[in-house]
Design a protein around this motif. Structure first.
Motif, PDB file in Angstrom:
ATOM      1  N   SER A 196      41.819  25.048  37.008  1.00 13.45           N
ATOM      2  CA  SER A 196      41.207  26.374  37.049  1.00 13.45           C
ATOM      3  C   SER A 196      41.212  26.938  38.464  1.00 13.45           C
ATOM      4  CB  SER A 196      39.767  26.315  36.527  1.00 13.45           C
ATOM      5  OG  SER A 196      39.742  25.856  35.180  1.00 13.45           O
ATOM      6  N   LEU A 197      41.462  28.229  38.570  1.00 13.92           N
ATOM      7  CA  LEU A 197      41.453  28.918  39.856  1.00 13.92           C
ATOM      8  C   LEU A 197      40.348  29.961  39.849  1.00 13.92           C
ATOM      9  CD1 LEU A 197      44.606  28.103  39.203  1.00 13.92           C
ATOM     10  CD2 LEU A 197      45.015  29.373  41.312  1.00 13.92           C
ATOM     11  N   TYR A 198      39.595  30.015  40.966  1.00 13.68           N
ATOM     12  CA  TYR A 198      38.463  30.939  41.096  1.00 13.68           C
ATOM     13  C   TYR A 198      38.671  31.861  42.295  1.00 13.68           C
ATOM     14  CZ  TYR A 198      36.013  27.817  37.846  1.00 13.68           C
ATOM     15  OH  TYR A 198      35.646  27.072  36.758  1.00 13.68           O
ATOM     16  N   PRO A 199      39.662  32.731  42.232  1.00 15.42           N
ATOM     17  CA  PRO A 199      39.912  33.598  43.389  1.00 15.42           C
ATOM     18  C   PRO A 199      38.918  34.747  43.471  1.00 15.42           C
ATOM     19  CG  PRO A 199      41.394  34.173  41.619  1.00 15.42           C
ATOM     20  CD  PRO A 199      40.635  32.957  41.148  1.00 15.42           C
ATOM     21  N   PRO A 200      38.618  35.201  44.684  1.00 12.62           N
ATOM     22  CA  PRO A 200      37.903  36.478  44.837  1.00 12.62           C
ATOM     23  C   PRO A 200      38.892  37.609  44.576  1.00 12.62           C
ATOM     24  CG  PRO A 200      38.544  35.642  46.973  1.00 12.62           C
ATOM     25  CD  PRO A 200      38.957  34.586  45.969  1.00 12.62           C
ATOM     26  N   ASP A 201      38.460  38.839  44.752  1.00 14.90           N
ATOM     27  CA  ASP A 201      39.387  39.960  44.629  1.00 14.90           C
ATOM     28  C   ASP A 201      40.560  39.715  45.582  1.00 14.90           C
ATOM     29  OD1 ASP A 201      37.607  41.067  42.862  1.00 14.90           O
ATOM     30  OD2 ASP A 201      36.679  42.383  44.349  1.00 14.90           O
ATOM     31  N   PHE A 202      41.774  39.902  45.105  1.00 18.91           N
ATOM     32  CA  PHE A 202      42.947  39.610  45.924  1.00 18.91           C
ATOM     33  C   PHE A 202      43.985  40.714  45.796  1.00 18.91           C
ATOM     34  CE2 PHE A 202      43.575  37.657  41.778  1.00 18.91           C
ATOM     35  CZ  PHE A 202      44.894  37.964  41.448  1.00 18.91           C
ATOM     36  N   SER A 203      44.862  40.793  46.773  1.00 24.87           N
ATOM     37  CA  SER A 203      45.925  41.796  46.740  1.00 24.87           C
ATOM     38  C   SER A 203      47.085  41.263  45.912  1.00 24.87           C
ATOM     39  CB  SER A 203      46.400  42.127  48.158  1.00 24.87           C
ATOM     40  OG  SER A 203      46.978  41.002  48.772  1.00 24.87           O
ATOM     41  N   ASN A 204      47.687  42.149  45.132  1.00 24.39           N
ATOM     42  CA  ASN A 204      48.760  41.728  44.244  1.00 24.39           C
ATOM     43  C   ASN A 204      49.946  42.673  44.382  1.00 24.39           C
ATOM     44  OD1 ASN A 204      50.013  40.149  42.245  1.00 24.39           O
ATOM     45  ND2 ASN A 204      49.404  41.592  40.652  1.00 24.39           N
ATOM     46  N   PRO A 205      50.687  42.581  45.487  1.00 22.00           N
ATOM     47  CA  PRO A 205      51.859  43.443  45.649  1.00 22.00           C
ATOM     48  C   PRO A 205      52.914  43.119  44.594  1.00 22.00           C
ATOM     49  CG  PRO A 205      51.830  41.735  47.332  1.00 22.00           C
ATOM     50  CD  PRO A 205      50.520  41.649  46.618  1.00 22.00           C
ATOM     51  N   ASP A 206      53.770  44.071  44.334  1.00 21.76           N
ATOM     52  CA  ASP A 206      54.832  43.905  43.355  1.00 21.76           C
ATOM     53  C   ASP A 206      55.722  42.722  43.762  1.00 21.76           C
ATOM     54  OD1 ASP A 206      57.022  44.081  41.671  1.00 21.76           O
ATOM     55  OD2 ASP A 206      57.276  46.244  41.898  1.00 21.76           O
TER      56      ASP A 206
END
Length: 253
Positions: A196-206
């Motif tokens: 399981s991964l618990y990331p905070p808000d992250f940027s998702n470039p194309d």
């Protein structure tokens, strides 16, 4: 159901068969692209079949033909069962299930969202993850290297309030986290790793655009999808005695 590892020769190395929910956009699409680039066979799903087909066409355009687009509404149990049947019709085993699909719901207070949207948010995230995992376990059991990867969120951690989401999203992610914590020890004796991964808000470039390789990834920068992809690939590529239960990330910005 009794799970048995399918330790057939040839499955310990080489291409995997990967199922990804919520793969028509954002991080699900990113994962689909990168699994395909690794040479894996990708079965991607979305509520909107046309949207899933668009991603599949993108992947085929990159020269990767082993991709299948399927419809799955995670909030609808009948749709999940139909999806699992379609996966079984395509392949006799699944090596990696990525539970990525979840409905985002913004809102600063309970009254800011309609009842129907609240119910759909919880159902797609909690019930959807549970049912997809349940119905694909027989196919995972036929793999010699089965992994279940859950993209949860720091919103699923106790005491985290930094994600700008409705309370229903927080409740759903806590439910998903609780499910993952239970499944991990239950499935480990059968060789199924639950990661399981618990990331905070992250940027998702194309992932197909120029920003993918130029987005800053320094110590003071926002977490990127690029780094999350590398975490997923690192975890599933470990030897089978290595059970990485979870990735927790420091929220720096």
């Amino acid at each position: 159901m009794t799970l048995q590892n399918g330790n057939q020769a040839g499955r310990e190395h080489g291409a995997r068969r990967v199922v990804i929910t919520g793969a028509a956009r954002d991080f699900g699409r990113t994962l689909a692209v990168f699994f395909a680039r690794r040479g894996d066979e990708v079965l991607l799903s979305a509520r909107d079949l046309a949207a899933a087909e668009r991603v599949a066409d993108e992947i085929r355009g990159l020269g990767h033909g082993r991709v299948h687009a399927l419809r799955c509404d995670l909030a609808d149990p009948a749709s999940v069962r139909s999806f699992a049947d379609e996966v079984a019709a395509v392949t006799g085993h699944v090596d990696v299930l990525v539970n990525n699909g979840a409905r985002w719901l913004p809102g600063e207070d309970l009254a800011s969202a309609a009842d129907e949207d609240i119910a759909a948010t919880v159902a797609s995230t909690v019930t959807g993850t549970l049912l997809v995992t349940k119905h694909l376990l027989p196919l995972l059991a036929k793999s010699g290297r089965p992994d279940v990867v859950n993209l949860i969120s720091s919103a699923g951690l106790t005491g985290n309030h930094r994600t700008q989401a409705h309370a229903a999203f927080y409740a759903a992610k806590h439910g998903q986290a609780g499910l993952a914590d239970l499944l991990s020890p239950q499935l480990r004796p059968h060789g199924v790793r639950v990661i399981s991964l618990y990331p905070p808000d992250f940027s998702n470039p194309d992932p197909l655009g120029p920003d993918w390789d130029t987005t800053p990834r320094g110590a003071g920068d926002k977490l990127t999808a690029h780094s999350l992809v590398e975490c997923v690939m690192f975890a599933i590529d470990q030897p089978r005695d290595c059970f990485i239960k979870a990735f927790h990330f420091e929220q720096t910005v």
